[in-house]
Design an enzyme around this catalytic site. Sequence first.
Site, mmCIF file in Angstrom:
data_model
loop_
_atom_site.group_PDB
_atom_site.id
_atom_site.type_symbol
_atom_site.label_atom_id
_atom_site.label_comp_id
_atom_site.label_asym_id
_atom_site.label_seq_id
_atom_site.Cartn_x
_atom_site.Cartn_y
_atom_site.Cartn_z
ATOM 1 N N LYS A 22 -22.155 25.443 18.967
ATOM 2 C CA LYS A 22 -21.487 25.113 20.034
ATOM 3 C C LYS A 22 -20.160 25.780 20.186
ATOM 4 C CE LYS A 22 -21.214 20.683 18.945
ATOM 5 N NZ LYS A 22 -22.069 20.808 17.446
ATOM 6 N N ARG A 49 -20.224 12.377 22.929
ATOM 7 C CA ARG A 49 -20.732 12.157 21.805
ATOM 8 C C ARG A 49 -21.480 11.131 21.745
ATOM 9 N NH1 ARG A 49 -18.431 16.178 18.586
ATOM 10 N NH2 ARG A 49 -18.937 15.750 16.004
ATOM 11 N N ARG A 85 -19.803 28.113 6.896
ATOM 12 C CA ARG A 85 -18.723 28.412 7.950
ATOM 13 C C ARG A 85 -17.469 28.495 7.298
ATOM 14 N NH1 ARG A 85 -18.735 24.264 12.615
ATOM 15 N NH2 ARG A 85 -18.792 22.843 10.917
ATOM 16 N N ARG A 139 -13.363 24.155 6.787
ATOM 17 C CA ARG A 139 -13.111 22.648 7.253
ATOM 18 C C ARG A 139 -13.097 21.756 6.058
ATOM 19 N NH1 ARG A 139 -15.935 22.091 12.772
ATOM 20 N NH2 ARG A 139 -16.420 20.246 12.138
ATOM 21 N N ARG A 176 -22.527 13.287 9.158
ATOM 22 C CA ARG A 176 -22.243 13.988 10.260
ATOM 23 C C ARG A 176 -23.453 13.994 10.975
ATOM 24 N NH1 ARG A 176 -18.965 19.022 8.976
ATOM 25 N NH2 ARG A 176 -19.378 19.676 11.392
HETATM 26 P P1 AP5 Z 1 -20.176 26.693 14.960
HETATM 27 O O1 AP5 Z 1 -20.265 27.489 16.472
HETATM 28 O O2 AP5 Z 1 -19.061 26.356 14.352
HETATM 29 O O3 AP5 Z 1 -21.386 25.126 15.207
HETATM 30 P P2 AP5 Z 1 -20.758 23.933 15.876
HETATM 31 O O4 AP5 Z 1 -22.032 23.390 16.719
HETATM 32 O O5 AP5 Z 1 -19.339 24.063 16.764
HETATM 33 O O6 AP5 Z 1 -20.720 23.012 14.888
HETATM 34 P P3 AP5 Z 1 -19.352 21.772 14.416
HETATM 35 O O7 AP5 Z 1 -19.746 21.639 12.945
HETATM 36 O O8 AP5 Z 1 -17.985 22.084 14.781
HETATM 37 O O9 AP5 Z 1 -19.817 20.633 15.096
HETATM 38 P P4 AP5 Z 1 -19.584 19.169 15.116
HETATM 39 O O10 AP5 Z 1 -19.846 18.558 16.362
HETATM 40 O O11 AP5 Z 1 -19.884 18.629 13.764
HETATM 41 O O12 AP5 Z 1 -18.003 19.230 14.880
HETATM 42 P P5 AP5 Z 1 -16.738 18.719 15.683
HETATM 43 O O13 AP5 Z 1 -15.543 19.638 15.490
HETATM 44 O O14 AP5 Z 1 -17.091 18.956 17.010
HETATM 45 O O15 AP5 Z 1 -21.522 27.382 13.922
HETATM 46 C C1 AP5 Z 1 -21.733 26.888 12.696
HETATM 47 C C2 AP5 Z 1 -21.839 28.077 11.748
HETATM 48 O O16 AP5 Z 1 -23.164 28.798 12.259
HETATM 49 C C3 AP5 Z 1 -20.684 29.058 11.780
HETATM 50 O O17 AP5 Z 1 -20.589 29.456 10.590
HETATM 51 C C4 AP5 Z 1 -21.555 30.295 12.744
HETATM 52 O O18 AP5 Z 1 -20.790 31.531 12.484
HETATM 53 C C5 AP5 Z 1 -22.942 30.129 12.389
HETATM 54 N N1 AP5 Z 1 -23.842 30.213 13.669
HETATM 55 C C6 AP5 Z 1 -23.635 29.967 14.822
HETATM 56 N N2 AP5 Z 1 -24.612 30.104 15.647
HETATM 57 C C7 AP5 Z 1 -25.510 30.970 14.971
HETATM 58 C C8 AP5 Z 1 -26.674 31.740 15.144
HETATM 59 N N3 AP5 Z 1 -27.238 31.801 16.338
HETATM 60 N N4 AP5 Z 1 -27.212 32.275 13.966
HETATM 61 C C9 AP5 Z 1 -26.673 32.150 12.694
HETATM 62 N N5 AP5 Z 1 -25.405 31.700 12.518
HETATM 63 C C10 AP5 Z 1 -24.765 31.098 13.741
HETATM 64 O O19 AP5 Z 1 -16.281 17.565 15.158
HETATM 65 C C11 AP5 Z 1 -15.826 17.077 13.882
HETATM 66 C C12 AP5 Z 1 -15.404 15.705 13.938
HETATM 67 O O20 AP5 Z 1 -14.296 15.198 14.849
HETATM 68 C C13 AP5 Z 1 -16.688 14.705 14.235
HETATM 69 O O21 AP5 Z 1 -17.392 14.403 12.820
HETATM 70 C C14 AP5 Z 1 -15.815 13.512 14.511
HETATM 71 O O22 AP5 Z 1 -15.103 12.724 13.593
HETATM 72 C C15 AP5 Z 1 -14.690 13.805 15.304
HETATM 73 N N6 AP5 Z 1 -14.936 14.098 16.811
HETATM 74 C C16 AP5 Z 1 -15.147 15.286 17.383
HETATM 75 N N7 AP5 Z 1 -15.459 15.060 18.865
HETATM 76 C C17 AP5 Z 1 -15.568 13.538 19.096
HETATM 77 C C18 AP5 Z 1 -15.995 12.811 19.983
HETATM 78 N N8 AP5 Z 1 -16.285 13.178 21.121
HETATM 79 N N9 AP5 Z 1 -15.708 11.455 20.014
HETATM 80 C C19 AP5 Z 1 -15.528 10.850 18.466
HETATM 81 N N10 AP5 Z 1 -15.394 11.628 17.408
HETATM 82 C C20 AP5 Z 1 -15.297 12.958 17.545
#
Ligand code: AP5
Length: 239
Positions: free
Chosen positions: A22, A97, A143, A176, A187
């Site tokens: 994402k 979410r 990552r 992270r 997660r």
């Molecule tokens: P990346 O693009 O970083 O993936 P992502 O989908 O953004 O993954 P996240 O881990 O950031 O998502 P998340 O939803 O768990 O975390 P968030 O920060 O929202 O890509 C991942 C890796 O793959 C990278 O190394 C990249 O280079 C590689 N890659 C990408 N595309 C590729 C491809 N096509 N081929 C090969 N490699 C590839 O949330 C974190 C925490 O915050 C949650 O656990 C929760 O506690 C809190 N939180 C966030 N939002 C909310 C909400 N709305 N409500 C409540 N709690 C929340």
Amino acid sequence: MAEATSRGIGPVILLGSPGAGKGTQAKQIVERYRIPQISTGDLLRDNVQRGTLLGVLARDVMARGELVPDDLVYDMVAQRLRQADCERGFILDGFPRNPAQAGWLDAFLEHEFFENAQRGKCLPIVIRIDVDYNWLLRRVTGRRSCPVCGRIYNVYSQPPRIADRCDVDGSPLVTRNDDREEVIRERLTAYELQTKPVAEYYARKGRLVTVNGDLPVNQVTGQIFNVIESHRAVAGDRG
Ligand code: AP5
């Protein structure tokens, strides 16, 4: 490109499990369409780092891989969406979410955002990035990101040119806090139980489009740009 950036595209919602890509894809959309990325994860991590009240409340919850309580997230998202740079559109990465957050967002857009937006009512484009479960752990454990410019790398699939240094500004890359294997499993469970139904919420409204996230980054980006352009063509026909 000029045409791509001159018109607003309204809200874009990116759904997908942790590690689906994402954040990576949001950055491509920002570059092409010049609308801001709103990552609730990044906003929360920023609050944790600055030690705000929100950050103090969110820190331990995030470290366990659980979702932060809805009320805390609503205030944060509402404040961000009220900023002027969201008028032409914005990308939501990590929000909504759960189905309650999706309902809150629909109400917010209807009663506040569409009232004021320059472009009138433009329903969100909802794109889910699907990735084979077996790849997710490798994506998340591999990552690394730049704390200065936010660029995302992967030691397996997208390594920096110099190990552990950002290609753009040379800063040391960071891992992270919640990218540890035991937290990732939590997660992924939170995603299965709470976030998957969000896709069903939008599917019932006929607004969900799915792209294949197993492909290389540029091919996933190509699919997403096609979805956005088709949506704009339909919206243009209506308007
Ligand atoms: P990346 O693009 O970083 O993936 P992502 O989908 O953004 O993954 P996240 O881990 O950031 O998502 P998340 O939803 O768990 O975390 P968030 O920060 O929202 O890509 C991942 C890796 O793959 C990278 O190394 C990249 O280079 C590689 N890659 C990408 N595309 C590729 C491809 N096509 N081929 C090969 N490699 C590839 O949330 C974190 C925490 O915050 C949650 O656990 C929760 O506690 C809190 N939180 C966030 N939002 C909310 C909400 N709305 N409500 C409540 N709690 C929340």
